[in-house]
Design an enzyme around this catalytic site. Structure first.
Site, PDB file in Angstrom:
ATOM      1  CD  GLN A   3      37.436  39.639  44.745  1.00  0.00           C
ATOM      2  OE1 GLN A   3      36.472  39.859  45.456  1.00  0.00           O
ATOM      3  NE2 GLN A   3      37.614  40.215  43.564  1.00  0.00           N
ATOM      4  CE1 TYR A  31      34.095  46.710  50.414  1.00  0.00           C
ATOM      5  CE2 TYR A  31      34.504  46.365  48.072  1.00  0.00           C
ATOM      6  CZ  TYR A  31      33.619  46.522  49.124  1.00  0.00           C
ATOM      7  OH  TYR A  31      32.271  46.518  48.899  1.00  0.00           O
ATOM      8  N   GLY A  39      30.502  39.832  34.880  1.00  0.00           N
ATOM      9  CA  GLY A  39      29.808  39.685  36.138  1.00  0.00           C
ATOM     10  C   GLY A  39      28.338  39.418  35.961  1.00  0.00           C
TER      11      GLY A  39
END
Length: 375
Positions: free
Chosen positions: A99, A182, A327
């Site tokens: 990623q 982000y 996750g």
């Protein structure tokens, strides 16, 4: 769970099942270099039944992260460290994407890596995000006003170079981090991006940076490029009115669907990742999957955020998604996939105190010491 554990081809790679491990920041690298404890962590999850692993966010250049031990991929020592991990994951029978991550304005100028970089904290516009807490800096300061990046193509070139390095490190593909406030998300968002040039203003212009970056990554990895998006997220002080959200992400997805991507991951709304400012939640709550799936006619869809095993099976078997990412399940259960397939309970509790490690503490604690089930 018969459908969940069937193979799937993504780009030029076939994964063994539809149960992926999503990116999870753990802050365990040796400064910015992947190390042996990270190797153990990823191999544990590959052995534990992950069809596809997406690494924690990998910084594409030196940045002042809130997690000072976040790994990078801009120099040879980092490439070599990741190569050990990709080899280990492949030997365990799984596949792994990197990623690619740029913090944008969610960096701090006083962080050691930002100082070492010798450049300002860059963002689409000179607008500070609210919040933040850099606990390793004196006074635990929040976010600061960034410097506007005059030429965004410089950042796109950094993403492309990171993809070249990821290929050298043996990754099967790359996932562009376009979520949770982000850099890529900052370009998409009308609050953080108030430019008046071709990179801002209209939904089409605000989506330009993400699309041009994806095109650059495709030049390196061909069909083995993906993107993660969180249209409902308010994390890191982003979030637009619903119609602007649909217009912006809708355009992005329509155009991305033409690029032959491996997949798009939609992150659902997560209440605990939605901060409160001025007495109200920052995000835009809506059903992300049903809203944006129609914009993709050719690209496989993954979804994550709070997906239970039963829901995962229903989503995949119904054809609503090609696969799911989890996750916390993988964080606390190194054999998460094997447990689900065998019908074992998910009974390891998350230890928040060791989530990101700490100076002077054994990095294995809360990282590679979670127990596997008895089979």
């Amino acid at each position: 769970m018969s459908t969940l554990f069937t193979p799937l081809t993504l780009g030029s790679t076939t994964i063994s099942n539809r149960l992926g491990m999503s990116a999870l920041t753990r802050s365990r690298s040796s400064k910015t270099v992947p190390n042996d404890i990270m190797l153990k962590y990823y191999v544990q999850r590959a052995t534990g039944g992950a069809g596809l692993i997406v690494t924690e966010g990998v910084l594409i250049t030196r940045q002042g992260s809130e997690w000072p031990e976040a790994p990078g991929i801009w120099e040879k020592s980092q490439i070599d460290g990741w190569k050990k991990i990709t080899d280990g994951v492949h030997n365990a029978g799984s596949k792994i994407y990197a990623q690619l991550w740029h913090l944008g304005r969610i960096a701090h100028p006083d962080a050691p890596e930002q100082i070492a970089a010798g450049v300002p904290v860059y963002a689409p516009s000179a607008i500070s995000a609210r919040g933040g807490k850099f606990r390793f800096l004196p006074g635990a300061p929040g976010y600061v006003k960034p410097t506007k990046i005059e030429d965004p193509t410089v950042l796109i070139a950094q993403f492309k170079e990171a993809a070249i390095n990821a290929k050298a490190a043996g990754f099967d593909g790359v996932e562009l981090h376009g979520a949770t406030g982000y850099l890529v998300h900052q370009f998409l968002d009308s609050a953080s991006n108030q430019r008046t040039d071709k990179w801002g203003g209209s939904p089409e212009n605000r989506a330009r940076f993400a699309l041009e970056t994806l095109k650059a990554l495709v030049e390196v990895f061909g069909p083995n490029v993906a993107v993660k998006l969180s249209p409902a997220s308010g994390y890191n002080d982003v979030g637009m009115p619903l119609q602007d959200t649909i217009d912006t992400f809708g355009h992005l997805l329509r155009e991305a669907d033409k690029l032959g991507l491996a997949y798009v991951t939609f992150m659902r709304y997560v209440p605990y990742l939605d901060p409160v400012f001025d007495g109200k939640k920052r995000g835009t709550q809506h059903d992300v999957l049903s809203t944006f799936s129609p914009f993709l006619t050719k690209t496989p869809i993954f979804v994550n955020a709070g997906i239970t095993p039963a829901e995962a099976e229903e989503l995949v078997s119904s054809g609503k998604v090609a696969g799911v990412f989890n996750g916390v399940g993988w964080l606390t259960h190194p054999d998460f996939g094997t447990r689900i397939k065998a019908g074992k309970p998910l009974d390891n509790a998350l230890d928040f105190a060791t989530l990101y490690g700490a100076e002077g503490v054994d990095p294995a604690l809360g990282y590679t010491d979670y127990k596997e089930a008895v089979y």
